[in-house]
Design a protein around this motif. Structure first.
Motif, short mmCIF file in Angstrom:
data_model
loop_
_atom_site.label_atom_id
_atom_site.label_comp_id
_atom_site.label_asym_id
_atom_site.label_seq_id
_atom_site.Cartn_x
_atom_site.Cartn_y
_atom_site.Cartn_z
N HIS A 12 -0.81 95.41 8.02
CA HIS A 12 0.24 95.97 7.17
C HIS A 12 1.60 95.36 7.52
O HIS A 12 2.36 94.94 6.62
CB HIS A 12 0.29 97.49 7.35
N GLU A 13 1.90 95.28 8.81
CA GLU A 13 3.18 94.70 9.22
C GLU A 13 3.26 93.22 8.86
O GLU A 13 4.31 92.73 8.43
CB GLU A 13 3.39 94.90 10.72
N GLN A 14 2.16 92.49 9.03
CA GLN A 14 2.15 91.08 8.68
C GLN A 14 2.31 90.88 7.18
O GLN A 14 3.04 89.98 6.73
CB GLN A 14 0.84 90.42 9.14
N ASN A 15 1.67 91.73 6.40
CA ASN A 15 1.81 91.64 4.93
C ASN A 15 3.24 91.90 4.49
O ASN A 15 3.73 91.27 3.54
CB ASN A 15 0.86 92.63 4.26
N ILE A 16 3.93 92.84 5.15
CA ILE A 16 5.33 93.11 4.82
C ILE A 16 6.18 91.87 5.11
O ILE A 16 7.01 91.45 4.29
CB ILE A 16 5.85 94.31 5.62
N LYS A 17 5.97 91.25 6.28
CA LYS A 17 6.73 90.05 6.64
C LYS A 17 6.46 88.91 5.67
O LYS A 17 7.37 88.21 5.24
CB LYS A 17 6.38 89.63 8.07
N ASP A 18 5.18 88.72 5.32
CA ASP A 18 4.82 87.65 4.39
C ASP A 18 5.48 87.86 3.03
O ASP A 18 6.00 86.92 2.42
CB ASP A 18 3.30 87.58 4.22
N ALA A 19 5.43 89.12 2.55
CA ALA A 19 6.01 89.41 1.23
C ALA A 19 7.51 89.19 1.23
O ALA A 19 8.08 88.72 0.23
CB ALA A 19 5.68 90.85 0.84
N GLU A 20 8.17 89.53 2.33
CA GLU A 20 9.63 89.36 2.41
C GLU A 20 10.03 87.89 2.46
O GLU A 20 11.07 87.51 1.93
CB GLU A 20 10.17 90.09 3.65
N SER A 21 9.19 87.06 3.09
CA SER A 21 9.55 85.66 3.25
C SER A 21 9.08 84.78 2.09
O SER A 21 9.68 83.74 1.83
CB SER A 21 8.98 85.11 4.56
N GLN A 22 8.04 85.21 1.41
CA GLN A 22 7.47 84.36 0.36
C GLN A 22 7.94 84.84 -1.02
O GLN A 22 7.22 85.47 -1.78
CB GLN A 22 5.93 84.41 0.47
N THR A 23 9.18 84.51 -1.28
CA THR A 23 9.77 84.84 -2.60
C THR A 23 10.89 83.86 -2.89
O THR A 23 11.57 83.39 -1.99
CB THR A 23 10.29 86.29 -2.63
N ASN A 24 11.06 83.56 -4.16
CA ASN A 24 12.19 82.74 -4.59
C ASN A 24 13.28 83.57 -5.25
O ASN A 24 14.28 83.02 -5.72
CB ASN A 24 11.70 81.68 -5.60
#
Length: 272
Positions: free
Chosen positions: A255-267
């Motif tokens: 869950h924590e990794q998914n939050i970090k990924d979602a926050e970083s992978q956006t334009n």
């Protein structure tokens, strides 16, 4: 790993759970439902219920009765579902173990399947034996009432003195060795054990119903009853708890990794 070392490992894992971000409410609800369904399926299957996990889900979520399956198996699913919900309510109320609570658990476990409604929650009047073997008798019927009173007194004295896993395992063993009811004793015992685990902040466990896991569970119980040595059964229950903590921590890390990924992978701009 021996029981002392494993309990220390589990305590350490329990202490780390609060360091993770909690799951979203909807995901927690889904996981709680999955745990309930697995308990209803596995606990019934250990006792010979023929419904698969998928068929159990179907009964609970759609109300559809699987074709070619005994109606008793379907009713056992509904009964254990109600008893499970009752245990969840008891955990929230933080009430003690009492004879009334145990009777009500058994009433719910056997409500729709008992041939005589008066038998549900009623202590048995006759002698019974495990798997029909008189050499390993349960408590004689005339001694059930005093032994159940002793069980409740022991619970009151011990639940804050013992490690919660050892207390939960012994509560299961003591109750199932008395075997106070005509039917539903083992399902009631597993609910009692999980009540004890949950009230101490430990995860609910589901004994696997496959033949190897079931035999290991039954043999550990039998060993404790015959020799007075609780270690194999205590270790088995602790291993289940440890596995549940590992799975819970894995989900929280993801869950924590998914939050970090979602926050970083956006334009998109950060304020969007």
């Amino acid at each position: 790993m021996d029981i002392t070392a494993l309990l220390a490992t589990i305590d350490a894992k329990k202490a780390t759970i609060g360091h993770y971000q909690p799951l979203p409410e909807e995901e927690m609800r889904i996981l709680a439902h999955q745990t309930k369904v697995e308990h209803v399926w596995s606990s019934n299957a250990i006792e010979g219920n023929t419904l698969s996990l998928y068929e159990t889900i179907s009964v609970l979520e759609t109300g559809l009765t699987p074709q070619g399956k005994p109606i008793k198996d379907v009713l056992e699913v509904l009964d254990l579902s109600d008893a499970y919900d009752y245990v969840m309510d008891l955990v929230q109320e933080k009430g003690p173990v009492t004879q009334t609570m145990i009777r009500d658990l058994n009433r719910l476990v056997t409500a729709k399947t008992t041939q005589d409604v008066r038998q549900a929650g009623n202590y048995r009047d006759i002698e019974v034996w495990p798997q029909g073997l008189p050499k390993n008798t349960y408590t004689e019927s005339v001694d059930i009432r005093p032994q159940m009173a002793q069980l409740v007194a022991w619970s009151k004295e011990s639940h804050n003195l013992m490690h919660p896993i050892l207390y939960a395992a012994e509560l299961h063993r003591r109750f199932v060795s008395i075997h106070p009811f005509i039917d539903g004793n083992s399902r009631t015992a597993r609910l009692l054990m999980n009540f004890a685990l949950l009230e101490s902040g430990l995860p609910l466990i589901n004994i696997r119903p496959d033949s190897i896991s079931r035999d290991k569970y039954m043999q550990a119980l039998y060993h404790a009853q015959q020799t007075g040595d609780p270690d194999p059964f205590d270790l088995l229950i602790a291993q289940y708890v440890d596995k549940e903590f590992d799975e819970r921590i894995q989900v929280l890390k993801l869950h924590e990794q998914n939050i970090k990924d979602a926050e970083s992978q956006t334009n998109l701009p950060k304020d969007k």
